[in-house]
Every structure is written in C-alpha cells, then in structure tokens.
Design a protein around this motif. Structure first.
Motif, mmCIF file in Angstrom:
data_model
loop_
_atom_site.group_PDB
_atom_site.id
_atom_site.type_symbol
_atom_site.label_atom_id
_atom_site.label_comp_id
_atom_site.label_asym_id
_atom_site.label_seq_id
_atom_site.Cartn_x
_atom_site.Cartn_y
_atom_site.Cartn_z
ATOM 1 N N THR A 1 158.342 93.609 -1.507
ATOM 2 C CA THR A 1 159.176 94.786 -1.284
ATOM 3 C C THR A 1 159.637 94.889 0.169
ATOM 4 O OG1 THR A 1 158.037 95.963 -3.041
ATOM 5 C CG2 THR A 1 159.280 97.290 -1.465
ATOM 6 N N ILE A 2 160.891 95.190 0.346
ATOM 7 C CA ILE A 2 161.494 95.303 1.675
ATOM 8 C C ILE A 2 162.639 96.299 1.617
ATOM 9 C CG2 ILE A 2 163.083 93.392 1.205
ATOM 10 C CD1 ILE A 2 161.578 94.347 4.629
ATOM 11 N N SER B 1 170.444 93.024 7.816
ATOM 12 C CA SER B 1 169.422 93.346 8.808
ATOM 13 C C SER B 1 168.248 94.006 8.100
ATOM 14 C CB SER B 1 169.974 94.285 9.881
ATOM 15 O OG SER B 1 168.982 94.590 10.846
ATOM 16 N N TYR B 2 167.036 93.542 8.391
ATOM 17 C CA TYR B 2 165.837 94.039 7.735
ATOM 18 C C TYR B 2 165.189 95.160 8.539
ATOM 19 C CZ TYR B 2 166.168 89.900 4.811
ATOM 20 O OH TYR B 2 166.599 88.954 3.922
ATOM 21 N N ARG B 3 164.562 96.075 7.829
ATOM 22 C CA ARG B 3 163.819 97.114 8.512
ATOM 23 C C ARG B 3 162.636 96.495 9.254
ATOM 24 N NH1 ARG B 3 161.316 102.764 5.988
ATOM 25 N NH2 ARG B 3 160.253 103.426 7.897
ATOM 26 N N GLN B 4 162.456 96.913 10.477
ATOM 27 C CA GLN B 4 161.384 96.383 11.305
ATOM 28 C C GLN B 4 160.017 96.860 10.808
ATOM 29 O OE1 GLN B 4 161.255 98.014 15.234
ATOM 30 N NE2 GLN B 4 160.106 96.297 16.095
ATOM 31 N N VAL B 5 159.073 95.954 10.753
ATOM 32 C CA VAL B 5 157.698 96.328 10.406
ATOM 33 C C VAL B 5 157.093 97.027 11.616
ATOM 34 C CG1 VAL B 5 155.419 95.477 9.792
ATOM 35 C CG2 VAL B 5 157.459 94.436 8.781
ATOM 36 N N ALA B 6 156.819 98.305 11.491
ATOM 37 C CA ALA B 6 156.288 99.093 12.612
ATOM 38 C C ALA B 6 155.694 100.379 12.063
ATOM 39 C CB ALA B 6 157.389 99.409 13.620
ATOM 40 N N GLY B 7 154.724 100.925 12.792
ATOM 41 C CA GLY B 7 154.105 102.168 12.362
ATOM 42 C C GLY B 7 153.437 102.001 11.008
ATOM 43 N N THR C 1 155.159 98.659 6.216
ATOM 44 C CA THR C 1 154.607 97.304 6.119
ATOM 45 C C THR C 1 155.417 96.434 5.172
ATOM 46 O OG1 THR C 1 153.081 98.036 4.388
ATOM 47 C CG2 THR C 1 152.265 98.056 6.653
ATOM 48 N N GLY C 2 156.728 96.580 5.198
ATOM 49 C CA GLY C 2 157.581 95.790 4.312
ATOM 50 C C GLY C 2 157.472 94.297 4.568
ATOM 51 N N ASP C 3 157.968 93.509 3.629
ATOM 52 C CA ASP C 3 157.825 92.060 3.657
ATOM 53 C C ASP C 3 159.187 91.425 3.916
ATOM 54 O OD1 ASP C 3 156.114 89.765 3.326
ATOM 55 O OD2 ASP C 3 157.131 89.396 1.421
ATOM 56 N N ALA C 4 159.559 91.348 5.177
ATOM 57 C CA ALA C 4 160.877 90.826 5.555
ATOM 58 C C ALA C 4 160.853 89.307 5.556
ATOM 59 C CB ALA C 4 161.276 91.361 6.927
ATOM 60 N N VAL C 5 160.959 88.724 4.376
ATOM 61 C CA VAL C 5 160.905 87.267 4.230
ATOM 62 C C VAL C 5 162.160 86.825 3.476
ATOM 63 C CG1 VAL C 5 159.632 85.292 3.347
ATOM 64 C CG2 VAL C 5 158.395 87.269 4.251
ATOM 65 N N SER D 1 157.071 87.784 18.775
ATOM 66 C CA SER D 1 157.065 88.998 17.970
ATOM 67 C C SER D 1 156.582 90.221 18.716
ATOM 68 C CB SER D 1 156.175 88.806 16.736
ATOM 69 O OG SER D 1 154.808 88.784 17.124
ATOM 70 N N GLY D 2 156.235 90.074 19.973
ATOM 71 C CA GLY D 2 155.734 91.218 20.719
ATOM 72 C C GLY D 2 154.347 91.645 20.316
ATOM 73 N N GLY D 3 153.668 90.816 19.532
ATOM 74 C CA GLY D 3 152.317 91.153 19.126
ATOM 75 C C GLY D 3 152.203 91.688 17.724
ATOM 76 N N GLN D 4 153.334 91.999 17.077
ATOM 77 C CA GLN D 4 153.267 92.516 15.712
ATOM 78 C C GLN D 4 152.727 91.469 14.735
ATOM 79 O OE1 GLN D 4 157.494 93.609 15.801
ATOM 80 N NE2 GLN D 4 156.866 95.603 15.026
ATOM 81 N N ALA D 5 153.135 90.229 14.926
ATOM 82 C CA ALA D 5 152.696 89.166 14.014
ATOM 83 C C ALA D 5 152.217 87.952 14.802
ATOM 84 C CB ALA D 5 153.842 88.779 13.090
ATOM 85 N N GLY D 6 151.768 88.165 16.007
ATOM 86 C CA GLY D 6 151.318 87.055 16.830
ATOM 87 C C GLY D 6 151.823 87.180 18.249
ATOM 88 N N THR D 7 151.201 86.443 19.147
ATOM 89 C CA THR D 7 151.556 86.530 20.559
ATOM 90 C C THR D 7 152.029 85.185 21.100
ATOM 91 O OG1 THR D 7 149.240 86.108 21.153
ATOM 92 C CG2 THR D 7 149.939 88.407 20.990
ATOM 93 N N ASP D 8 152.526 84.310 20.209
ATOM 94 C CA ASP D 8 153.021 83.025 20.666
ATOM 95 C C ASP D 8 154.257 83.213 21.539
ATOM 96 O OD1 ASP D 8 153.924 83.904 18.006
ATOM 97 O OD2 ASP D 8 155.364 82.263 18.184
ATOM 98 N N PRO D 9 154.434 82.394 22.570
ATOM 99 C CA PRO D 9 155.586 82.549 23.460
ATOM 100 C C PRO D 9 156.894 82.287 22.725
ATOM 101 C CG PRO D 9 153.893 81.153 24.454
ATOM 102 C CD PRO D 9 153.527 81.329 23.015
ATOM 103 N N TRP D 10 157.916 83.042 23.088
ATOM 104 C CA TRP D 10 159.236 82.809 22.520
ATOM 105 C C TRP D 10 159.882 81.620 23.222
ATOM 106 C CZ3 TRP D 10 162.233 83.075 18.629
ATOM 107 C CH2 TRP D 10 163.618 82.926 18.759
ATOM 108 N N ASP D 11 160.590 80.795 22.460
ATOM 109 C CA ASP D 11 161.307 79.646 22.994
ATOM 110 C C ASP D 11 162.700 80.109 23.434
ATOM 111 O OD1 ASP D 11 162.592 77.306 23.581
ATOM 112 O OD2 ASP D 11 162.360 76.397 21.590
ATOM 113 N N PHE D 12 162.863 80.339 24.720
ATOM 114 C CA PHE D 12 164.117 80.892 25.219
ATOM 115 C C PHE D 12 165.278 79.904 25.144
ATOM 116 C CE2 PHE D 12 161.302 84.127 26.766
ATOM 117 C CZ PHE D 12 162.088 85.267 26.818
#
Length: 471
Positions: A82-83, A120-126, A129-133, A216-227
């Motif tokens: 669901t999303i 555009s998908y709704r952001q998972v926040a607060g 907990t939608g599944d934006a896949v 992801s800013g920490g929402q789904a991990g803290t891996d560095p973004w590839d700029f």
C-alpha cells in the motif's frame, strides 16, 4: 522477441501518423522504445532513489519523482504494498491515488497518442509507513515508453518540514520547491524531513549538516549519497526554523551555516547557492552573515534571499507551516529570483557613460495588443489553457503584465512561462526573465491549469490598457 518488436514498431507508426495530422511531435518508429520496467532508460528518476534492486526502485527524501513519456491510451503502476502517490499526465493537475499492486492512473482512457507522466510518492515520515516501491509501468498492448523532453537544469531544495510540504494538501507536490521547479521547467529535488535542524544538537535534532550527505537521511539507512548521480545547477536552503527550539546559539548557527555552504560548494562547484531567510524570520541576520562570509571568501555565486513579506495573510496553516495559498505565494516570489540567477550570466562591467543619457526608447501605444485564449485540455474537474499575447504595434514591448478576469470561482493551480497570481476572479501574468520583450508585431505564449473547465475569461489588458477581444 522479433515479433514483439515488430508489433511495437507498427503501433508507433500508427501513433505517429495520428499525431502528425494533429501537428504534434512525432516519435521515431525505432526511437528507443521502452518496456516500462524500472530499468527502462526512458524513465527519468529525479532525486535520490535506491536502485540496488533492478526490479524495484525506492525513492528517498521528499518530492522524489519519475518522469516518462508513453504511447497509447492507458497507464498503470505496478506497486508492491500500500502506498499513496500523486500523478500528473500531460501537465494536468496532480491527482492522488492510494492502493497496492496495480494502480490504474487512467480510469478514463486518454486520447490515442504521445503522453507524459510524472509520479511522486508520499514520503515515509512520522506515522506514515507506506511502501514506496516502484516495480514498473503497465501499458496497453503495442504501446511503449519514450524519453520525455529533457529539462535544462536541476534545482535542489534543502530544508525541514516546510520544504517537505507538511500541512499542504498534497505534501511535497504542493510545496514551493516542487511548484517552483515545475513552473520553471526544471528538474527539482527536496532534501527535507520534518523536524530537521541545520546544526547538530545535544537533544538529538536531526540536522542537515550531517544528514544531507546521506542517501536517505537516516530514514532507511545512513549510507553516503553518491553525488556523481546528478549535478545541481542551483541549491536553495531554507533552514533555521527548528534550530531555535533546540537551543542553537546565533553564533553556532552562523558558523554552521557558513561551513554548510562551503561543503555544498565543494560538491557542486558551478551551482548557484541561495540561502533563504526563514519565513518567520529566525536567524535572518546570521543567515545573511553566512552568505556574506562566503562572498568575502571569493564565492560570488552565493545569494541571500530575503523572504520578508512573502507570506500573505492567512498563508499559514499553523504558526510556522505554509498552507497551499502560502506555498503558492512563495512560488510566485521565488521562481523569478531563481530564473534570473540561473538563466543569465553577468556581462563585463563597463564604465559609466561620459555623455548625457539617450532618450528612452518609445513604448508600445495603449491598446496595441491582442489575446488568443484557448482551452487545450479538459478532464471534467479541471482544464488547461494556452494564452498567446500579441503586440500589434510597430514598437517593442519591454516588460509585460497581462490582467484578466476568470469565470465563476475558477482557481489557477499551475502555470508556466510567466508568473501567474490571482486575487478573487482577477488574474495577473507577469513576464519571465527570458520573454520580457515582445517584438513589434511579435507575440509570447504562456499557459496554466485551472480547477474547473469553465471558459469565458474576459477583460484582458496589457500593462493596464485593454487588448482586442479574446478568441
């Protein structure tokens, strides 16, 4: 496989014949027809997306979206669970969809031909907990995808819940960042999460000085973004609203902001950086001082954006978050600022003239204009209108404002190629930086989307003088 390719080629040839007759762009019969899977190169994934699974792409941060062209009369999304999402087809107003599995974006079939899609998908926040896949597009038999028109620039908007669109009707989609990008015809990102600070705090406020650099800013991990995955032409920063509540001192905020600008410059050496005054004025002095510090260090492409007075009365949904009217007002003020900085290159400085100034060039006489006002799309709950403003005089118009009256309670929800505002039934379109001059016997065009299909606009006037009757 050969038979499938032949069927697609035949379908595209048929579509091309139809759109040629209608005067629309034609797709080459073999022009990189895609199948709508996540790995389809015709789909543009804008923002920070996780593409590690080739069959399921996941958007991170607010406002990430996909753009694609497709043929045929229908388009569906293949989702996992669901999303909630928003979709716009052919530049129409965004429509909300909620569901899982197959989501039909065209319950009413489109006209046959070429179409463009933004999702555009709704952001998972607060608590959400939608599944934006995204697992692909489902097109009708014989249809395929094609690359949408390229956009000339990308602007990154960095902030907190305000930049994520919290409390607006469609969240990130009705946020000023998304709306400014669409108005200018640029790609755009919103690197924002509710509650964000600029500076790290002892009580744990998530801070952009640390999390901007993450996928992801920490929402789904803290891996560095590839700029290297995209380059921003402009970066707009709106931070500081939350820092005050977490006890960040003025001196610490200013120092952190200066460092943040320095680090972004290292990532995007040629970008224009815009530091916005927070809309309620927190750390305004310190934000401007950080910009001046960077200017003094030799970076002339960092700008302070003073937002004083940008929000209209009633433009907030609470004490800090803009509502739809507030985000629209911000869009109307910010879009020209970015356009002017991102589309012009300062010329060499020349000394002041030693002779008396010449007589200013004459302006076009009053009433020397004509307007063509056409409805070019109608989907029952809204419509698209294209406007052509013609200068019927032998003298150029340098800078134009077109005013008119809309029918009933019609509201303008999107616009392009001009800055459009509305007060009641009165609408106003002001030129963009690139189309300010209307040559003698020349014309300019702009367009907009409304929340109703009503026609019958009246009272067109150019720079205060009535134009010939609209057609």
């Amino acid at each position: 496989m050969t038979k499938i390719r032949s069927l697609r080629t035949a379908a595209l040839i048929a579509v091309a014949a139809g759109v040629l007759a209608a005067g629309l762009p034609v797709l080459s019969a073999e022009a990189a027809v895609g199948d709508g899977t996540p790995a389809d190169s015709n789909i543009s994934f804008v923002g920070r997306w996780n593409k590690t699974n080739a069959s399921a792409y996941v958007p991170y941060w607010a406002g990430a979206y996909l753009r694609v062209g497709f043929t045929g009369r229908t388009v569906k999304l293949r989702q996992r669970n669901t999303i909630q999402l928003w979709a716009s087809i052919d530049g129409r107003a965004f429509t909300s969809f909620t569901g899982s599995g197959t989501i039909n974006l065209t319950p009413t079939a489109l006209a046959a031909g070429n179409h463009t899609l933004i999702v555009s998908y709704r952001q998972v926040a607060g608590s959400y907990t939608g599944d934006a896949v995204f697992q692909g597009l489902i097109l009708e038999s014989g249809a395929g995808t094609f690359a949408p028109p390229a956009r000339p620039k990308l602007v990154e908007f960095v902030g907190d819940s305000i930049t994520a669109g919290a409390t607006s009707s469609q969240l990130a989609v009705t946020d000023y960042g998304f709306k400014v990008g669409e108005r200018l015809g640029y790609d755009h990102t919103q690197i924002a999460i509710g509650g964000m600070c600029l500076a790290e705090t002892t009580d744990g406020c998530w801070a952009q000085e640390k999390r901007y650099w993450m996928s992801s800013g920490g929402q789904a991990g803290t891996d560095p973004w590839d700029f290297s995955r995209y380059t921003a032409d402009g970066v707009v920063i709106n931070l500081g609203t939350n820092d005050k509540s977490h006890g960040v001192s003025a001196a610490a905020f200013q120092a952190t902001y200066t460092t943040f600008l320095t680090r972004i410059r290292a990532r995007f050496p040629n970008a224009k950086l815009f530091a916005m005054r927070t809309f309620i004025g927190r750390y305004a002095t310190e934000t401007e001082a950080a910009v001046r510090a960077r200017n003094a260090a030799g970076d002339a492409n960092v700008f302070y954006v003073d937002t004083t007075g940008w929000l209209p009365s009633g433009g907030l949904s609470d004490s800090v978050h803009p509502n739809d009217a507030g985000h629209q007002a911000i869009t109307d003020r910010l879009a020209p600022v970015l356009s002017a900085r991102l589309t012009t290159t300062p010329g060499p400085t020349t000394p002041p003239p030693t002779t008396a100034p010449t007589t200013p060039a004459p302006t076009a006489p009053a009433g020397a204009c004509a307007v063509t006002y056409r409805k070019t799309g109608d989907w029952g709950t809204g419509a698209q209108f294209d406007v052509t403003l013609s200068n019927t005089s032998p003298i150029p118009v340098n800078g134009w404002t077109l005013t008119w009256s809309l029918p009933g309670s019609q509201r303008i929800t999107q616009s392009w190629n001009s800055t459009v505002t509305q007060s009641g039934a009165a609408a106003t379109a002001v030129n963009a930086s690139w189309n300010a001059v209307i040559p003698a016997a020349g014309s300019v065009s702009f367009g907009f989307v409304t929340d109703s299909p009503l026609g019958g606009a009246t009272g067109f006037a150019l720079n205060g003088s009535p134009c010939a009757a609209a057609t």
